[in-house]
Design a protein around this motif. Structure first.
Motif, mmCIF file in Angstrom:
data_model
loop_
_atom_site.group_PDB
_atom_site.id
_atom_site.type_symbol
_atom_site.label_atom_id
_atom_site.label_comp_id
_atom_site.label_asym_id
_atom_site.label_seq_id
_atom_site.Cartn_x
_atom_site.Cartn_y
_atom_site.Cartn_z
ATOM 1 N N ARG A 140 2.306 1.815 -3.288
ATOM 2 C CA ARG A 140 1.253 1.879 -4.309
ATOM 3 C C ARG A 140 1.474 0.847 -5.416
ATOM 4 O O ARG A 140 1.407 1.141 -6.604
ATOM 5 C CB ARG A 140 1.154 3.276 -4.898
ATOM 6 N N LYS B 265 0.828 -1.206 0.000
ATOM 7 C CA LYS B 265 0.000 0.000 0.000
ATOM 8 C C LYS B 265 0.867 1.264 0.000
ATOM 9 O O LYS B 265 0.607 2.212 -0.737
ATOM 10 C CB LYS B 265 -0.919 -0.011 1.219
ATOM 11 N N GLU B 266 1.911 1.254 0.824
ATOM 12 C CA GLU B 266 2.816 2.400 0.930
ATOM 13 C C GLU B 266 3.495 2.712 -0.404
ATOM 14 O O GLU B 266 3.659 3.869 -0.769
ATOM 15 C CB GLU B 266 3.876 2.082 1.984
ATOM 16 N N LYS C 178 0.437 -3.059 -6.732
ATOM 17 C CA LYS C 178 -0.501 -4.179 -6.617
ATOM 18 C C LYS C 178 0.284 -5.464 -6.810
ATOM 19 O O LYS C 178 1.109 -5.579 -7.711
ATOM 20 C CB LYS C 178 -1.603 -4.069 -7.664
#
Length: 127
Positions: free
Chosen positions: A51, A48-49, A53
């Motif tokens: 960005r 998430k940090e 996937k």
């Protein structure tokens, strides 16, 4: 005024096309460490940090020469392996890897057929 609609169309077309992301060395090292430690929360936070996937970088990451799912099985990282199995597409889970075997075939051949990760993959691919 024709420039604005044309620009918007180009931006929309470009955003629809997705290119697999190449992960940098530090990110790969972090991901491998989190998989080995079976630390799903830190793996999720790192993805998430940055960005990123998982499905966009999965094929580009190898830990000790193995794919992430194989490495998770070898490491006994059931939480992380099950998490990854749920995030990857069925095509990726069914794809043959460098040795010509799918993850499921490899798991059966290497004594990981009864693992939670294998069960999660089988559930996803419908086998």
């Amino acid at each position: 005024m024709r420039l604005l609609p044309m620009t918007i169309a180009v931006v929309i077309a470009a955003s629809a096309y997705s290119v697999p992301v190449k992960a940098n060395d530090q990110l790969v090292a972090n991901i491998c460490n989190y998989v080995q430690a079976d630390d799903k929360n830190r793996l999720r936070s790192k993805l998430k940090e940055t960005r990123v996937k998982l499905r966009n970088v999965y094929t580009g990451i190898a830990c000790d020469g193995e794919s992430l799912l194989r490495f998770a099985m070898k490491s006994g990282a059931n939480d992380v392996g099950s998490f990854m199995a749920k995030r990857l597409s069925t095509d990726e889970l069914s794809a043959k890897e460098a040795d010509g075997k799918t993850v499921l075939e490899w798991a059966q051949a290497n004594g990981h057929g009864g693992s939670e990760i294998t069960a999660a993959i089988q559930e996803r691919v419908g086998g």
